[in-house]
Design a protein around this motif. Structure first.
Motif, PDB file in Angstrom:
ATOM      1  N   ILE A  16       3.159   1.503 -12.064  1.00 38.92           N
ATOM      2  CA  ILE A  16       2.674   1.034 -10.762  1.00 38.92           C
ATOM      3  C   ILE A  16       3.836   0.885  -9.788  1.00 38.92           C
ATOM      4  O   ILE A  16       3.765   1.342  -8.646  1.00 38.92           O
ATOM      5  N   ARG A  17       4.930   0.276 -10.238  1.00 38.30           N
ATOM      6  CA  ARG A  17       6.108   0.109  -9.375  1.00 38.30           C
ATOM      7  C   ARG A  17       6.707   1.466  -9.008  1.00 38.30           C
ATOM      8  O   ARG A  17       7.107   1.678  -7.859  1.00 38.30           O
ATOM      9  N   ALA A  18       6.775   2.387  -9.976  1.00 39.64           N
ATOM     10  CA  ALA A  18       7.336   3.717  -9.721  1.00 39.64           C
ATOM     11  C   ALA A  18       6.524   4.472  -8.672  1.00 39.64           C
ATOM     12  O   ALA A  18       7.059   5.298  -7.943  1.00 39.64           O
ATOM     13  N   ALA A  19       5.236   4.163  -8.593  1.00 38.29           N
ATOM     14  CA  ALA A  19       4.381   4.805  -7.598  1.00 38.29           C
ATOM     15  C   ALA A  19       4.516   4.139  -6.224  1.00 38.29           C
ATOM     16  O   ALA A  19       3.884   4.574  -5.263  1.00 38.29           O
ATOM     17  N   GLY A  20       5.342   3.092  -6.141  1.00 39.47           N
ATOM     18  CA  GLY A  20       5.589   2.444  -4.860  1.00 39.47           C
ATOM     19  C   GLY A  20       4.659   1.299  -4.513  1.00 39.47           C
ATOM     20  O   GLY A  20       4.640   0.835  -3.372  1.00 39.47           O
TER      21      GLY A  20
END
Length: 60
Positions: A16-20
């Motif tokens: 989720i974080r990697a997707a921004g």
């Protein structure tokens, strides 16, 4: 009815974080009129098992 320890969802926070996206989870008390005071006990980053709110019983 949700009880302490019930799994509500399983997610991969790193994906989720990697997707921004933010990984902030709001807490909403939808039936506050049934209780007395609802007092926050924690803010910011918390861990599983941390107490978030103190919910007092409604006085008669």
């Amino acid at each position: 009815v949700v009880r302490r320890g019930d799994v509500l969802a399983e997610v991969d926070l790193d994906v989720i974080r990697a997707a921004g996206y933010e990984t902030i989870t709001p807490v909403v008390v939808t039936n506050k009129k049934k209780f007395g005071a609802v007092t926050p006990l924690a803010s910011g980053q918390v861990q599983r098992g941390d107490q978030l709110l103190d919910v007092a019983p409604k006085e008669a």
